[in-house]
Scaffold this motif. Structure first.
Motif, PDB file in Angstrom:
ATOM      1  N   VAL A 131     -25.738  14.456 -17.652  1.00  0.00           N
ATOM      2  CA  VAL A 131     -24.728  14.294 -16.620  1.00  0.00           C
ATOM      3  C   VAL A 131     -24.196  12.875 -16.759  1.00  0.00           C
ATOM      4  CG1 VAL A 131     -24.288  14.197 -14.146  1.00  0.00           C
ATOM      5  CG2 VAL A 131     -25.880  15.896 -15.056  1.00  0.00           C
ATOM      6  N   CYS A 169     -29.695   6.985  -8.485  1.00  0.00           N
ATOM      7  CA  CYS A 169     -29.142   8.325  -8.630  1.00  0.00           C
ATOM      8  C   CYS A 169     -30.158   9.309  -8.045  1.00  0.00           C
ATOM      9  CB  CYS A 169     -28.883   8.630 -10.111  1.00  0.00           C
ATOM     10  SG  CYS A 169     -28.163  10.255 -10.372  1.00  0.00           S
ATOM     11  N   ILE A 170     -29.704  10.189  -7.177  1.00  0.00           N
ATOM     12  CA  ILE A 170     -30.578  11.166  -6.533  1.00  0.00           C
ATOM     13  C   ILE A 170     -30.122  12.562  -6.944  1.00  0.00           C
ATOM     14  CG2 ILE A 170     -31.382  12.097  -4.331  1.00  0.00           C
ATOM     15  CD1 ILE A 170     -30.719   9.310  -3.123  1.00  0.00           C
ATOM     16  N   ALA A 171     -31.081  13.362  -7.418  1.00  0.00           N
ATOM     17  CA  ALA A 171     -30.796  14.750  -7.793  1.00  0.00           C
ATOM     18  C   ALA A 171     -31.641  15.662  -6.900  1.00  0.00           C
ATOM     19  CB  ALA A 171     -31.122  14.991  -9.259  1.00  0.00           C
ATOM     20  N   GLU A 172     -31.003  16.716  -6.392  1.00  0.00           N
ATOM     21  CA  GLU A 172     -31.700  17.605  -5.472  1.00  0.00           C
ATOM     22  C   GLU A 172     -31.319  19.046  -5.788  1.00  0.00           C
ATOM     23  OE1 GLU A 172     -32.185  18.161  -0.636  1.00  0.00           O
ATOM     24  OE2 GLU A 172     -30.881  16.602  -1.416  1.00  0.00           O
ATOM     25  N   ASN A 173     -32.303  19.906  -5.704  1.00  0.00           N
ATOM     26  CA  ASN A 173     -32.056  21.341  -5.826  1.00  0.00           C
ATOM     27  C   ASN A 173     -33.047  22.080  -4.930  1.00  0.00           C
ATOM     28  OD1 ASN A 173     -34.494  21.460  -7.209  1.00  0.00           O
ATOM     29  ND2 ASN A 173     -33.548  21.744  -9.225  1.00  0.00           N
ATOM     30  N   MET A 188     -36.447  17.167  -4.765  1.00  0.00           N
ATOM     31  CA  MET A 188     -35.557  16.033  -4.998  1.00  0.00           C
ATOM     32  C   MET A 188     -36.267  15.018  -5.888  1.00  0.00           C
ATOM     33  SD  MET A 188     -33.917  13.475  -2.166  1.00  0.00           S
ATOM     34  CE  MET A 188     -35.370  12.481  -1.923  1.00  0.00           C
ATOM     35  N   THR A 189     -35.469  14.309  -6.684  1.00  0.00           N
ATOM     36  CA  THR A 189     -35.989  13.207  -7.481  1.00  0.00           C
ATOM     37  C   THR A 189     -34.926  12.118  -7.546  1.00  0.00           C
ATOM     38  OG1 THR A 189     -37.097  12.581  -9.542  1.00  0.00           O
ATOM     39  CG2 THR A 189     -35.208  14.071  -9.729  1.00  0.00           C
ATOM     40  N   ASN A 190     -35.331  10.922  -7.944  1.00  0.00           N
ATOM     41  CA  ASN A 190     -34.344   9.852  -8.081  1.00  0.00           C
ATOM     42  C   ASN A 190     -34.753   8.924  -9.210  1.00  0.00           C
ATOM     43  OD1 ASN A 190     -35.860   7.482  -7.060  1.00  0.00           O
ATOM     44  ND2 ASN A 190     -35.899   8.657  -5.159  1.00  0.00           N
TER      45      ASN A 190
END
Length: 172
Positions: A11, A29-33, A37-39
């Motif tokens: 990305v 940067c934070i990714a969530e699904n 979640m992770t960062n």
């Protein structure tokens, strides 16, 4: 098996209007699904040419000081010119950096007991891989002793014999 699974291998994040004030900022940067979640965090490195933000007339402290502040990334190297020639620093005239970071430095060109010979323009030269910036300040430490008695002096031309000195240099 799940045929609707899409693999994301990369990305890209593009930042706009970034300037030197953003250098060193922490970006997260934070990714969530549905799973969670992770960062991840990174430090932003903004490269920019040198900028001399301060260059002051000499001020007497313990020694006389021409104070300066220089910004740049990569960190600029500095040197001085006096009367248009590279200044040869000695134990009596030397650069002292008091504070330094990854993209700026702050210090003084120090003079220990300067005389009339040290009067004149001092140019700070700051350079890095992205450019060069110069700034000049006039320094007047002492008047000429016995004006007019040095007719063949090799460095007297910079004294402007016969002209009076103002706080900004010789009168024109």
């Amino acid at each position: 098996t799940n045929n609707n699974l899409t693999m994301v291998s990369a990305v890209n994040l593009t930042l706009f209007n970034v300037d030197q004030k953003d250098n060193g900022k922490l970006l997260t940067c934070i990714a969530e699904n549905v799973v969670g979640m992770t960062n991840a965090s990174v430090v932003l490195h903004v490269y920019f040419p040198p900028h001399i933000s301060e260059l002051s007339e000499p001020e007497q402290r313990h020694m006389h000081c021409i104070e300066f502040t220089v910004f740049g990334n990569p960190l600029p190297t500095i040197h001085w010119l006096h009367r248009g020639h590279r200044l040869n620093e000695t134990e009596y005239i030397k650069t002292k950096v008091y504070d330094e970071s990854t993209d700026w430095l702050h210090g003084c060109l120090l003079f220990d007991k300067p005389t009339h010979y040290n009067n004149g323009n001092y140019t700070l030269v700051a350079e890095n891989d992205l450019g060069v910036e110069t700034e000049t300040v006039y320094a007047h430490f002492l008047g000429i002793p016995f004006p007019g008695t040095y007719p063949n002096c090799f460095y007297c031309a910079s004294w402007n014999i016969g002209k009076s000195l103002t706080p900004y240099g010789p009168e024109v």
